[in-house]
Design a protein around this motif. Structure first.
Motif, mmCIF file in Angstrom:
data_model
loop_
_atom_site.group_PDB
_atom_site.id
_atom_site.type_symbol
_atom_site.label_atom_id
_atom_site.label_comp_id
_atom_site.label_asym_id
_atom_site.label_seq_id
_atom_site.Cartn_x
_atom_site.Cartn_y
_atom_site.Cartn_z
ATOM 1 N N ASP A 57 0.809 -1.216 0.000
ATOM 2 C CA ASP A 57 0.000 0.000 0.000
ATOM 3 C C ASP A 57 0.841 1.264 0.000
ATOM 4 O O ASP A 57 0.293 2.369 -0.088
ATOM 5 N N PRO A 59 2.970 3.983 -1.675
ATOM 6 C CA PRO A 59 3.189 4.452 -3.049
ATOM 7 C C PRO A 59 4.637 4.900 -3.269
ATOM 8 O O PRO A 59 4.918 6.052 -3.614
ATOM 9 N N THR A 423 -2.814 12.374 2.795
ATOM 10 C CA THR A 423 -3.338 11.454 1.792
ATOM 11 C C THR A 423 -4.862 11.523 1.821
ATOM 12 O O THR A 423 -5.486 11.212 2.844
ATOM 13 N N SER A 425 -8.465 10.311 0.078
ATOM 14 C CA SER A 425 -9.148 9.340 -0.780
ATOM 15 C C SER A 425 -10.305 10.029 -1.483
ATOM 16 O O SER A 425 -11.364 10.289 -0.889
ATOM 17 N N ARG A 431 -6.489 8.075 -4.667
ATOM 18 C CA ARG A 431 -5.976 8.876 -3.559
ATOM 19 C C ARG A 431 -5.008 9.933 -4.084
ATOM 20 O O ARG A 431 -4.206 9.664 -4.993
ATOM 21 N N GLY A 474 1.643 13.550 -5.200
ATOM 22 C CA GLY A 474 1.495 12.271 -5.871
ATOM 23 C C GLY A 474 0.056 11.849 -6.027
ATOM 24 O O GLY A 474 -0.871 12.485 -5.512
ATOM 25 N N ILE A 475 -0.107 10.762 -6.744
ATOM 26 C CA ILE A 475 -1.423 10.178 -6.967
ATOM 27 C C ILE A 475 -1.289 8.660 -6.891
ATOM 28 O O ILE A 475 -0.269 8.090 -7.278
ATOM 29 N N GLN A 476 -2.318 8.026 -6.365
ATOM 30 C CA GLN A 476 -2.313 6.578 -6.143
ATOM 31 C C GLN A 476 -3.664 6.023 -6.585
ATOM 32 O O GLN A 476 -4.715 6.547 -6.203
ATOM 33 N N ASP A 478 -5.939 2.362 -7.282
ATOM 34 C CA ASP A 478 -6.115 0.913 -7.227
ATOM 35 C C ASP A 478 -6.800 0.453 -8.513
ATOM 36 O O ASP A 478 -8.020 0.608 -8.678
ATOM 37 N N MET A 484 -1.931 -1.844 -7.820
ATOM 38 C CA MET A 484 -1.930 -0.439 -7.435
ATOM 39 C C MET A 484 -0.911 0.313 -8.274
ATOM 40 O O MET A 484 0.243 -0.106 -8.409
ATOM 41 N N TYR A 486 0.926 4.170 -9.078
ATOM 42 C CA TYR A 486 1.194 5.438 -8.397
ATOM 43 C C TYR A 486 2.182 6.271 -9.195
ATOM 44 O O TYR A 486 2.939 5.770 -10.044
ATOM 45 N N ASN A 488 4.615 9.940 -8.239
ATOM 46 C CA ASN A 488 4.892 10.972 -7.251
ATOM 47 C C ASN A 488 6.068 11.838 -7.672
ATOM 48 O O ASN A 488 6.875 11.470 -8.531
#
Length: 742
Positions: A57, A59, A423, A425, A431, A474-476, A478, A484, A486, A488
């Motif tokens: 989980d 990133p 962070t 969501s 996220r 950053g961006i994450q 799923d 996942m 990501y 950043n």
């Protein structure tokens, strides 16, 4: 008895792995069904982002090693991690570990300058690069976070962060003792006892005695009092009290003491570049792990540490954490630095420091758990001093050693930082990440250099202040429950300073900024985990160490600009419940883009040295543009593969593991000098362990660097003797270990 020719065969591990695969394939369907947990890849909970979460989980690129993995692979130092962290390089220079991540490194070695990869122990930053033996006593987990980490970890994390997490008190009484014997007259015993004192108080006591009485480096000097160098004798103890007066408050107090006695003595790679000096340096040898030395070098360290950690769960959504720490460090290192039977360069150095740190963290979950926030304050106070003396008979007509150089350095460093990491969501799958840190660093340096500086009668005083903003974004996302993605962007910086042992040689901070994109995936019913990341960085003003003329000291200059870009991947696969495979790989380009410097390895006619007062060449001829050259300690590629097979013997479990590691060429200076480089190499390791069904004890055997490959840990130029100096990595080592659980 295994023949030497077999040990030297490059195909040994390949044969072992092939046999293991064959055995596995033949018996895969004959084994009893395994549980779902045993069939899947182990999930490790990490705290790299200052909160507990699954490694999948996070990133960012992170490698983590559990307690079981540390024991199975005999990981007892930074150098043992390179086979599983593809961008990691570990060297050893002047008594200090030199760590590189993703091409970001340092060659500053006085003991005062800051590293480029930050090392933390239980959340406490380690100011001295030479002090890591204490963590080996009671290690639970290691986390390696690659890439700049300027927001959560601050200065000196330009290349990344290595977190050591030590074990805490246990809910039930337990005890363990482990003994080990090996070649080079090595032996060790360590153990711990842990459990509750009352319903609210727990304790843990651990200790370790780890000796290697026979050093790796053989002294060929006839009649020398010391026949070998590189021995290491460590004795340490750690104590911990864990108070939990309520379900929401926990206070942990721990203290440790370590005493390391050993020696460090570099060798040489070739005759002196100054033909007038070489005759006085004879005899010498240029063979690996061999040296001539007339002085009984030492490297002795005493270290004390104390830490208080308070965790207060204010509510289900709010947690406050305080980490207060003190470290006292005392190192004495008198060494023979010339690799000859003549007293050309003996260095006597003492480094002492007292370091206080304080960090406050506030973790919050808000907006129905959609926003996870960290707010923090960090304070650092370091008081250190070093005395360095060079004794030489190189210029004496009577060959009588005299003091040619003496430096006293005093440093007071203070730092305060404010940071936050957020962070949010947006949806259950998407996220957004953001954060920023503001650093204020102050350094006050006092130097006295005898026989060197123009006004040596008056100490030089340098007062410096550095500030920096280090944001991240950053961006994450799923993609599925098992994939996942990501991306950043992050900045990092390392404070400037004054080079120890110089006439006020001040240098500027270095900075790094760039991005990373990656995929973290698990598939095949959680039996395969594959993580891939690409990265690119602008690395500016990096600090590069230079040899000071003919006295053997060092200065520091700032390289203008460099670029780093690469791809790395990690694979873990459970092929069957009995057979596991792991692999890692990295390819990168890490090169100077703009850097002009004087090449001190050039000797001018009549024995004059380049880059010194005797260098009368025009300024335009004294500098060399190294644009396009590789960064120090940045190989173009690395690759490792490991295979592990576990068999049920009817009364216990036998585990066999083999691994092989390849590294591309490593350069140790900005001019990419051939002799100061390590060509591409390949090493193999093997491990065997047996655990009975009762799990009351474990027996292990290991062999590292099976083919006894000679490969350089570091190489650099010595100005006084005008020679290329080298430190070699350990040769083949092997041993047996037994652990008993009470």
């Amino acid at each position: 008895m295994i023949k030497a020719s077999i040990l030297r065969s490059s195909s040994l591990v390949s044969i072992c792995v092939a046999m293991t695969v064959g055995a596995c394939a033949g018996s895969a369907f004959a084994q009893s069904p395994a549980s779902e947990a045993s069939r899947g890849v182990e999930d490790i909970v990490v705290t790299a982002q200052k909160r507990s979460e699954s490694i999948q989980d996070v990133p960012a690129t992170i490698a983590a090693f559990s307690q079981e993995a540390l024991q199975e692979r005999q990981i007892r130092g930074l150098g043992d991690l390179i086979t599983r962290v593809p961008s990691l390089q570990v060297g050893y220079t002047y008594g200090s570990n030199t760590v590189t991540l993703r091409g970001v490194s340092t060659n500053l070695t006085s003991g005062f300058e800051d590293p480029s990869v930050a090392i933390h122990v239980n959340g406490v930053y380690q100011a001295r690069a030479r002090s890591l033996n204490l963590v080996l006593m009671d290690l639970e987990r290691i986390e390696v976070l690659s890439g700049p980490q300027g927001t959560l970890y601050g200065r000196n994390a330009t290349g990344g962060v290595i977190n050591y997490i030590l074990r805490g008190a246990t809910d039930q009484m337990e005890a363990q003792v482990t003994g080990r014997v090996g070649n080079y007259d090595s032996y060790a015993i360590q153990g711990h006892i842990s459990g509750p004192i009352s319903d609210t108080v727990g304790f843990r006591i651990s200790g370790m005695l780890d000796h290697r009485d026979k050093g790796f480096v053989k002294n060929l000097q006839p009649g020398a009092a010391k026949k070998r160098f590189g021995e290491n004798k460590f004795t340490g103890i750690r104590g911990l009290l864990d108070f939990q007066p309520s379900d929401t408050v926990q206070l942990t107090l721990e203290g440790s003491y370590g005493n390391t006695r050993g020696s460090f003595n570099p060798g040489v790679l070739a005759p002196s570049l100054n033909p007038a000096r070489q005759p006085r340096l004879d005899p010498q040898t240029y063979r690996p792990q061999k040296v001539y030395a007339d002085y009984p070098s030492e490297n002795n360290t005493k270290e004390y540490s104390a830490t208080a950690t308070l965790v207060w769960d204010i509510s289900d959504d709010v947690q406050f954490k305080s980490i207060s720490a003190y470290n006292k460090y005392d190192n004495a290192m008198p060494i023979d630095y010339d690799g000859s039977g003549f007293n050309a360069q003996t260095i006597l150095q003492n480094v002492k420091s007292d370091t206080y740190t304080q960090e406050f963290n506030l973790n919050l979950d808000s907006i129905d758990g959609r926003l996870k926030s960290i707010f923090g304050i960090y304070y650092f106070n370091d008081s250190a001093y070093a005395d360095t003396e060079v004794i030489s008979a190189l210029f004496s007509p009577t060959s009588t050693p005299t003091s040619t150089y003496f430096a006293t350095n005093r440093l007071k460093a203070k730092s305060i930082a404010f940071f936050t990491d957020q962070t949010f969501s947006v949806t259950d799958s998407l996220r957004i990440i953001g954060g920023i840190r503001y650093n204020i660093d102050k350094k006050y340096t006092v130097q006295f250099i005898r026989n060197s500086c123009p006004n040596a009668a008056n100490p030089g005083v340098t007062d410096q202040k550095f500030t920096a903003w280090t944001p991240k974004a950053g961006i994450q996302f799923d993609v599925t429950d098992r994939i996942m993605a990501y991306a950043n962007y992050q900045k990092g910086f390392k404070a400037g300073g004054v080079a120890a042992g110089t006439c006020g040689n001040a240098y500027e901070p270095e900075s790094i900024e760039g991005g990373e994109v990656g995929l973290k995936t698990t598939f095949a019913d959680n039996r395969v985990r594959l993580n891939i990341a690409g990265y690119w960085y602008n690395y500016g003003n990096l600090q590069v160490q230079k040899t000071l003329g003919t006295i053997g000291g060092f200065s520091v200059v700032n390289a203008a600009d460099s670029r780093i870009k690469g791809i790395e991947a990690n694979l873990d696969a459970v092929i069957t419940p009995q057979f596991k495979l792991d692999a890692s790989a990295m390819v990168q380009s890490a090169k100077y883009k703009d850097f002009e410097n004087c090449n001190q390895t050039i000797v001018l006619p009549a024995g004059q040295f380049a880059c010194t007062a005797s260098d009368t060449r025009p300024a335009s001829e004294r500098v060399e543009q190294v644009a396009g050259n590789w960064l120090n300690r940045a190989p173009p590629y690395s690759f490792s593969v490991g295979a592990q097979y576990t068999a049920d013997l009817g009364g216990g479990e036998l585990s066999l593991r083999g691994e092989s590691y390849w590294s591309g060429k490593v350069r140790f200076n900005e001019f990419n000098t051939s002799v100061l480089s390590q060509r591409a190499y390949n090493i193999q390791n093997a491990y065997v362990s047996f655990t009975p069904d009762s799990e009351t004890f474990v027996l292990r055997a290991f062999m590292k660097n099976i083919r006894n490959v000679n490969y350089k840990a570091s190489a650099y130029y010595s100005g006084l003797t005008a020679q290329y100096t080298v430190v070699w990595n350990p040769p083949r080592t092997y041993g047996l270990e037994a652990s008993y659980n009470f």
